[in-house]
Design a protein around this motif. Structure first.
Motif, PDB file in Angstrom:
ATOM      1  N   LEU A 162       0.659  -1.218   0.015  1.00 20.90           N
ATOM      2  CA  LEU A 162      -0.056  -0.139   0.107  1.00 20.90           C
ATOM      3  C   LEU A 162       1.249   1.118  -0.260  1.00 20.90           C
ATOM      4  O   LEU A 162       0.829   2.257  -0.513  1.00 20.90           O
ATOM      5  N   GLU A 172      -5.795  -3.060  -1.805  1.00 27.06           N
ATOM      6  CA  GLU A 172      -4.224  -2.972  -0.849  1.00 27.06           C
ATOM      7  C   GLU A 172      -5.591  -2.859   0.192  1.00 27.06           C
ATOM      8  O   GLU A 172      -4.570  -2.305   1.310  1.00 27.06           O
ATOM      9  N   SER A 174      -5.033   3.627   4.522  1.00 24.76           N
ATOM     10  CA  SER A 174      -4.119   2.991   5.379  1.00 24.76           C
ATOM     11  C   SER A 174      -4.202   1.324   5.839  1.00 24.76           C
ATOM     12  O   SER A 174      -5.750   0.756   5.319  1.00 24.76           O
ATOM     13  N   PRO A 175      -3.320  -0.029   5.764  1.00 20.78           N
ATOM     14  CA  PRO A 175      -3.503  -0.687   5.633  1.00 20.78           C
ATOM     15  C   PRO A 175      -4.839  -1.529   7.072  1.00 20.78           C
ATOM     16  O   PRO A 175      -5.655  -2.245   6.683  1.00 20.78           O
TER      17      PRO A 175
END
Length: 194
Positions: free
Chosen positions: A3, A115, A31-32
């Motif tokens: 990402l 992602e 964000s992840p």
């Protein structure tokens, strides 16, 4: 692609440079850990200037609907913002913003969403975002699509854009503040407390 690398590529994008009156400045904040994804049509003038999504009165209204303060909206990793297009398209002579360039979503949207596997709820703010994401499932108008909000749950919540331009719509549709906003506050609370 991780990402972070994809976000760096997005932020360096200049694909629409010749079409954007204010130049490219991609604005995306994910964000992840993103579990609640906010998707409007494109950043506005103030967001273009600050580089911070929903850094304007529409963001204040959105945060009110979500039941979060500014620090939580920008600081909690579960909340992400990725509009249909990442750059400000400019203002048309009638006073509204130009539509977002189609190229942006075509270049980046699928790759970015791939992602973000933890997203549980996507807020589709306004007709352009709804048409892009829902395709033929979007009704003939934004009002009709938002009135059918329960049909898109649990993964999608369709809403008007929180812009001041929709103040009249909100006054004519009191059910939105009575039904949809409380639902969003509760879902947001659950997502942030998990």
């Amino acid at each position: 692609m991780p990402l972070d690398a994809l976000l760096a590529e997005i932020r360096a994008c200049r694909a629409c440079a010749g079409e954007l009156p204010h130049g490219p400045r991609p604005v995306v904040r994910v964000s992840p850990e993103t579990r609640l994804l906010v998707c409007g049509q494109a950043p506005g003038r103030r967001v273009h200037a600050s580089g911070l999504p929903f850094d304007d009165p529409s963001g204040d209204r959105l945060r009110g609907w979500m039941g979060v303060d500014r620090a939580t909206f920008y600081g909690h990793p579960a909340i992400g913002v990725a509009a249909q297009a990442f750059c400000y398209p400019g203002t048309d002579p009638a006073g509204g913003d130009y539509p977002p360039p189609v190229r942006c979503a075509a270049l980046w949207r699928a790759r970015l969403l791939a992602e973000l596997p933890k997203v549980e709820l996507t807020l589709l703010l306004g007709r352009p975002a709804q048409q892009w994401a829902l395709g033929a499932r979007a009704a003939g108008s934004m009002s009709e699509t938002v009135q059918a909000w329960r049909a898109f749950l649990p993964g999608i919540l369709v809403m008007p854009h929180p812009s001041w331009r929709n103040t009249g719509w909100l006054k004519r549709q009191p059910w939105f503040e009575a039904e949809v906003a409380p639902y969003l506050r509760e879902r947001t609370r659950l997502i942030l407390s998990a």
